[in-house]
Motif scaffolding. Sequence first.
Motif, mmCIF file in Angstrom:
data_model
loop_
_atom_site.group_PDB
_atom_site.id
_atom_site.type_symbol
_atom_site.label_atom_id
_atom_site.label_comp_id
_atom_site.label_asym_id
_atom_site.label_seq_id
_atom_site.Cartn_x
_atom_site.Cartn_y
_atom_site.Cartn_z
ATOM 1 N N TYR A 189 0.827 -1.215 0.000
ATOM 2 C CA TYR A 189 0.000 0.000 0.000
ATOM 3 C C TYR A 189 0.858 1.261 0.000
ATOM 4 C CZ TYR A 189 0.738 0.487 5.099
ATOM 5 O OH TYR A 189 1.283 0.651 6.356
ATOM 6 N N LYS A 190 2.138 1.104 0.261
ATOM 7 C CA LYS A 190 3.050 2.251 0.222
ATOM 8 C C LYS A 190 3.685 2.450 -1.149
ATOM 9 C CE LYS A 190 4.125 1.850 5.146
ATOM 10 N NZ LYS A 190 5.181 1.712 6.185
ATOM 11 N N ASP A 191 3.429 1.541 -2.071
ATOM 12 C CA ASP A 191 3.990 1.637 -3.422
ATOM 13 C C ASP A 191 3.512 2.922 -4.097
ATOM 14 O OD1 ASP A 191 3.894 1.101 -6.497
ATOM 15 O OD2 ASP A 191 5.178 -0.515 -5.706
ATOM 16 N N PRO A 192 4.379 3.602 -4.860
ATOM 17 C CA PRO A 192 3.971 4.849 -5.527
ATOM 18 C C PRO A 192 2.732 4.700 -6.399
ATOM 19 C CG PRO A 192 6.353 4.616 -5.616
ATOM 20 C CD PRO A 192 5.829 3.338 -5.023
ATOM 21 N N ALA A 193 2.559 3.547 -7.036
ATOM 22 C CA ALA A 193 1.375 3.349 -7.877
ATOM 23 C C ALA A 193 0.101 3.377 -7.033
ATOM 24 C CB ALA A 193 1.478 2.029 -8.636
ATOM 25 N N CYS A 194 0.163 2.804 -5.848
ATOM 26 C CA CYS A 194 -1.000 2.813 -4.954
ATOM 27 C C CYS A 194 -1.248 4.206 -4.394
ATOM 28 C CB CYS A 194 -0.794 1.799 -3.826
ATOM 29 S SG CYS A 194 -0.516 0.120 -4.421
ATOM 30 N N GLN A 195 -0.196 4.936 -4.157
ATOM 31 C CA GLN A 195 -0.338 6.319 -3.723
ATOM 32 C C GLN A 195 -0.999 7.167 -4.806
ATOM 33 O OE1 GLN A 195 0.535 7.506 -0.495
ATOM 34 N NE2 GLN A 195 0.576 5.281 -0.212
ATOM 35 N N GLN A 196 -0.744 6.824 -6.063
ATOM 36 C CA GLN A 196 -1.383 7.551 -7.161
ATOM 37 C C GLN A 196 -2.891 7.345 -7.178
ATOM 38 O OE1 GLN A 196 0.947 10.024 -7.971
ATOM 39 N NE2 GLN A 196 -0.276 9.824 -9.832
ATOM 40 N N THR A 197 -3.337 6.153 -6.786
ATOM 41 C CA THR A 197 -4.774 5.913 -6.682
ATOM 42 C C THR A 197 -5.375 6.843 -5.631
ATOM 43 O OG1 THR A 197 -4.427 3.588 -7.261
ATOM 44 C CG2 THR A 197 -6.553 4.171 -6.298
ATOM 45 N N LYS A 198 -4.694 6.967 -4.513
ATOM 46 C CA LYS A 198 -5.157 7.889 -3.464
ATOM 47 C C LYS A 198 -5.201 9.326 -3.982
ATOM 48 C CE LYS A 198 -2.240 9.354 -0.525
ATOM 49 N NZ LYS A 198 -1.207 9.397 0.530
ATOM 50 N N GLU A 199 -4.185 9.723 -4.722
ATOM 51 C CA GLU A 199 -4.151 11.089 -5.253
ATOM 52 C C GLU A 199 -5.279 11.317 -6.256
ATOM 53 O OE1 GLU A 199 -2.282 13.575 -4.064
ATOM 54 O OE2 GLU A 199 -1.627 12.070 -2.596
ATOM 55 N N ALA A 200 -5.616 10.292 -7.025
ATOM 56 C CA ALA A 200 -6.739 10.405 -7.963
ATOM 57 C C ALA A 200 -8.045 10.604 -7.204
ATOM 58 C CB ALA A 200 -6.808 9.162 -8.847
ATOM 59 N N LEU A 201 -8.186 9.915 -6.077
ATOM 60 C CA LEU A 201 -9.371 10.084 -5.240
ATOM 61 C C LEU A 201 -9.437 11.506 -4.688
ATOM 62 C CD1 LEU A 201 -11.833 8.817 -3.775
ATOM 63 C CD2 LEU A 201 -10.248 8.197 -1.922
ATOM 64 N N LYS A 202 -8.322 12.011 -4.229
ATOM 65 C CA LYS A 202 -8.278 13.381 -3.711
ATOM 66 C C LYS A 202 -8.641 14.393 -4.795
ATOM 67 C CE LYS A 202 -4.585 14.185 -1.049
ATOM 68 N NZ LYS A 202 -3.181 14.031 -0.555
ATOM 69 N N THR A 209 -5.477 1.287 5.488
ATOM 70 C CA THR A 209 -6.628 2.102 5.091
ATOM 71 C C THR A 209 -6.705 3.370 5.935
ATOM 72 O OG1 THR A 209 -7.868 0.171 4.321
ATOM 73 C CG2 THR A 209 -9.141 2.121 4.922
ATOM 74 N N CYS A 210 -6.433 3.254 7.231
ATOM 75 C CA CYS A 210 -6.447 4.441 8.098
ATOM 76 C C CYS A 210 -5.408 5.463 7.660
ATOM 77 C CB CYS A 210 -6.228 4.032 9.550
ATOM 78 S SG CYS A 210 -7.644 3.222 10.326
ATOM 79 N N GLU A 211 -4.252 5.011 7.218
ATOM 80 C CA GLU A 211 -3.221 5.949 6.742
ATOM 81 C C GLU A 211 -3.718 6.757 5.550
ATOM 82 O OE1 GLU A 211 0.755 4.610 6.129
ATOM 83 O OE2 GLU A 211 0.818 3.449 7.993
ATOM 84 N N ILE A 212 -4.463 6.107 4.670
ATOM 85 C CA ILE A 212 -5.016 6.815 3.515
ATOM 86 C C ILE A 212 -5.941 7.927 3.966
ATOM 87 C CG2 ILE A 212 -6.564 6.574 1.525
ATOM 88 C CD1 ILE A 212 -5.415 3.708 1.213
ATOM 89 N N SER A 242 -12.446 4.568 12.609
ATOM 90 C CA SER A 242 -12.779 5.549 11.577
ATOM 91 C C SER A 242 -12.509 6.985 12.011
ATOM 92 C CB SER A 242 -14.244 5.403 11.175
ATOM 93 O OG SER A 242 -15.092 5.634 12.284
ATOM 94 N N LEU A 243 -12.865 7.321 13.255
ATOM 95 C CA LEU A 243 -12.689 8.696 13.707
ATOM 96 C C LEU A 243 -11.217 9.011 13.966
ATOM 97 C CD1 LEU A 243 -15.798 9.078 16.038
ATOM 98 C CD2 LEU A 243 -15.586 9.569 13.597
ATOM 99 N N SER A 244 -10.471 8.033 14.443
ATOM 100 C CA SER A 244 -9.029 8.257 14.608
ATOM 101 C C SER A 244 -8.342 8.361 13.254
ATOM 102 C CB SER A 244 -8.403 7.137 15.443
ATOM 103 O OG SER A 244 -8.515 5.888 14.792
ATOM 104 N N ALA A 245 -8.960 7.785 12.218
ATOM 105 C CA ALA A 245 -8.403 7.875 10.865
ATOM 106 C C ALA A 245 -8.724 9.195 10.190
ATOM 107 C CB ALA A 245 -8.930 6.721 10.011
ATOM 108 N N GLY A 246 -9.636 9.990 10.769
ATOM 109 C CA GLY A 246 -9.890 11.302 10.205
ATOM 110 C C GLY A 246 -11.327 11.600 9.841
ATOM 111 N N PHE A 247 -12.212 10.637 9.965
ATOM 112 C CA PHE A 247 -13.618 10.925 9.702
ATOM 113 C C PHE A 247 -14.217 11.737 10.844
ATOM 114 C CE2 PHE A 247 -12.870 7.529 6.734
ATOM 115 C CZ PHE A 247 -13.669 7.866 5.653
#
Length: 538
Positions: A176-189, A222-225, A252-257
């Motif tokens: 989940y730390k791979d740059p390609a997976c981080q790109q998925t997160k950035e697309a979501l953002k 998932t919480c890191e995301i 969920s709330l500790s993860a930022g929700f």
Amino acid sequence: MPKWLQDAIFYEIYPQSFNDTNGDGIGDLDGITEKLDYIKELGCNALWINPCYDSPFKDAGYDVRDYKKVAPRYGTNADLYRLFGEAHKRGIHVLLDLIPGHTSEEHPWFRESQKQEHNEYSERYVWADHTFRIEHYPYVAGESERDGIYMLNFYKCQPALNYGFFNPTEPWQMSYKDPACQQTKEALKDVMRFWLDHGCDGFRVDMANYLVKGEDENRTGTCEIWKDIRQMLDTDYPEAALVSEWANPKQSLSAGFHMDFLLNNPNTGYSTLMRDYSNSKANENTSGVNNKKIDSNTDRSFFKKDGHGDIMRFLDDYMPMYEAAKENNGYVSIITCNHDTPRPRRTLDYSELKLAYAFIFTMPGVPFLYYGDEIGMRYLNIPTKEGGYGRTGSRTPMQWSNGKNLGFSNAFPEDLYLSVDPSPDAPTVEDQQKDPNSLLNTLKELLHLRHEYNDLNAQNNLEIIYAKKETLPLIYKRGNLFIAINPSEEEQTADIATGNTIIYSLCEGNTDGSSQPAAVTITSSSITLAPQSFVIIK
């Protein structure tokens, strides 16, 4: 924490079933805009709109083909921007539904990902590097040019976006730390930024806890995301709100929700309030939503007047969640229902619903009212539509009036998205507005009380005063207000001292035509509640 959440009461809208303004039989965004004054008068000052993005609608819009485009059946992007603006003029905030875990198989990202030649979307989804089998995960094989098979979330039409694996065990699995997976997160953002920049006030997040595959029990990856996404919001959109479909506030709330839902999963505390039939062995196939007959003899729902329910089944599950929310400066959200859950009218009558709503809307956290629940719309046993299956019966058109199609649409009945309730006594807004004792008008009173008294808003100020196993009444306190409820058919007494000024009361117990008794009798050392009664005391 966005300040507006403190006094927020949400109204969930399934857009295809709410209000049709162009006569095609399907609800639309202009239909929501047209009813904003109704929503505000009801007492709701926030909306959650189920997915309205472009989609093939194989899962009612939860299969997104274009995250940045409104589905033509609902209108245009400009119509949604106008809805945001008109809502804001009325002090109403609007959340959209965010589906981060998967897209439609028709999404351009996925079409590119299917190609054999490597491109920028090749790692956007979870692909195995072989063509026949993935152990332990759902997958589709043999439908792509690419030499590989892809993982699914839910239906065959929903390929899983690649947020990586917590502990990769196969060569094709990425961390989940791979740059390609981080790109998925950035697309979501990027998707989130697009709608926030156009006036959206935040998101309800679908299956928020299932992004990283092969997670540990703490959902660490998932919480890191979500922590990273929350940082973006705090920096650039501090008044934007997130509510998670997670049902674990500690995570969920500790993860930022900001909020986390209670969900009607089998054997949860929430399920014992209004839908205990889903927990019974006699109804073991109705743990979700389907059209099987319910054995009422096994339904011990707390708000069923003859159910002999036990509030401790709810509180034992709820209170740890409440404490986690308090510790993490967030909220638990209790729902009347949602698009995935049987409507409470399935087994509860109007008198029982009034007491259930009195409870929900005097509890801490940010509550959600599902469209049509304010008039007690029924759960209908109807065929599946757009992947709804048993859930379809909770997604039928809103019942506005006694006119054609109960006021939902001017279309021919056969052209409606779903049929309306055919019952001669189908509840409507028009009828209930005329009756001061209707469910609709009772709910309005409750919502306006919540806005009037700060002690009843979202703040985590709950104190359980009297709650015992298989014993009634239930008494809890919010700030300076005592709240007592007796959902049963018998008078109930507790040897508890409360205040003596009645702020509000309901008494639904008499059905024999005689005059109604007082809902409550208070002494210096006890409180006695009439059958099916509710009271707020100061």
